[in-house]
Design a protein around this motif. Structure first.
Motif, PDB file in Angstrom:
ATOM      1  N   THR A   3      62.186  64.277  33.216  1.00 21.44           N
ATOM      2  CA  THR A   3      62.960  64.649  34.399  1.00 21.44           C
ATOM      3  C   THR A   3      62.004  65.046  35.510  1.00 21.44           C
ATOM      4  N   VAL A   4      62.223  64.460  36.678  1.00 22.52           N
ATOM      5  CA  VAL A   4      61.487  64.811  37.884  1.00 22.52           C
ATOM      6  C   VAL A   4      62.484  65.509  38.800  1.00 22.52           C
ATOM      7  N   HIS A   5      62.229  66.777  39.089  1.00 18.31           N
ATOM      8  CA  HIS A   5      63.142  67.585  39.901  1.00 18.31           C
ATOM      9  C   HIS A   5      62.376  68.117  41.105  1.00 18.31           C
ATOM     10  N   ARG A   6      62.868  67.800  42.295  1.00 15.40           N
ATOM     11  CA  ARG A   6      62.226  68.285  43.513  1.00 15.40           C
ATOM     12  C   ARG A   6      63.291  68.871  44.441  1.00 15.40           C
ATOM     13  N   THR A 104      65.515  62.999  39.101  1.00 13.74           N
ATOM     14  CA  THR A 104      65.404  61.686  38.479  1.00 13.74           C
ATOM     15  C   THR A 104      65.107  61.847  36.996  1.00 13.74           C
ATOM     16  N   ASP A 105      65.918  61.214  36.169  1.00 12.84           N
ATOM     17  CA  ASP A 105      65.662  61.130  34.734  1.00 12.84           C
ATOM     18  C   ASP A 105      65.194  59.715  34.452  1.00 12.84           C
ATOM     19  N   ALA A 112      56.960  59.080  33.958  1.00 10.29           N
ATOM     20  CA  ALA A 112      57.141  60.339  34.689  1.00 10.29           C
ATOM     21  C   ALA A 112      56.097  60.517  35.785  1.00 10.29           C
ATOM     22  N   GLU A 113      54.843  60.218  35.486  1.00 15.74           N
ATOM     23  CA  GLU A 113      53.780  60.417  36.476  1.00 15.74           C
ATOM     24  C   GLU A 113      53.934  59.493  37.678  1.00 15.74           C
ATOM     25  N   SER A 116      57.032  60.568  39.616  1.00 16.12           N
ATOM     26  CA  SER A 116      56.766  61.825  40.324  1.00 16.12           C
ATOM     27  C   SER A 116      55.987  61.569  41.614  1.00 16.12           C
ATOM     28  N   VAL A 119      58.364  60.035  44.151  1.00 16.12           N
ATOM     29  CA  VAL A 119      59.300  61.042  44.653  1.00 16.12           C
ATOM     30  C   VAL A 119      58.586  61.995  45.613  1.00 16.12           C
ATOM     31  N   ASP A 120      57.399  62.440  45.258  1.00 12.37           N
ATOM     32  CA  ASP A 120      56.651  63.346  46.133  1.00 12.37           C
ATOM     33  C   ASP A 120      56.362  62.714  47.484  1.00 12.37           C
TER      34      ASP A 120
END
Length: 137
Positions: A3-6, A104-105, A112-113, A116, A119-120
């Motif tokens: 999970t990517v959470h921002r 995002t899952d 994930a990397e 991420s 997303v960043d």
């Protein structure tokens, strides 16, 4: 699964931010210009082309005006994902600001990397774009 959470505060009212997110076929103009270079809508799917050449086909799962939330899932394109589900949501904050949440899952976990990193980068562009639009109006 990863999970990517921002979350980010944006100096703009939630209605204006939601209007840009809700216009889901105009990501390359209203939300993330230059990060996203093209968006096409084909039924319930948007085809998104990123500046690095990545193309994803995203099924729009939910578009909720009351919650100011969009949910989508990658269902094709050049990314090899076993599972992808993401949502963007806007919350009102004091002082006319907004909190933008992007979750995002993704599976396999090894994505994930890179997800991420995308997303960043995307959230920086989104914040800058939405704040500039708020100043211009």
């Amino acid at each position: 699964m990863a999970t990517v959470h921002r979350e980010v505060l944006i100096e703009a009212d939630p209605e204006g931010i939601w209007a840009a997110i809700r216009d889901w076929g105009e990501v390359h103009h209203r939300l993330a210009p230059a990060f996203v270079v093209d968006t096409r809508v084909e039924g319930d799917v948007r085809v998104v082309t990123f500046a690095d050449g990545t193309v994803v086909h995203e099924l729009i799962v939910s578009l909720d005006d009351d919650l100011r939330r969009i949910a989508y899932s990658v269902v094709g394109g050049s990314m090899d994902v076993a599972h992808h589900h993401a949502s963007m949501q806007v919350f009102a904050e004091p002082g006319g600001r907004s909190r933008f949440v992007w979750v995002t899952d993704v599976q396999p976990h090894g994505l994930a990397e890179p997800i991420s990193a995308m997303v960043d980068q995307g959230i920086r562009v989104i914040r800058r774009t939405l704040e500039a639009a708020a100043l211009a109006s």
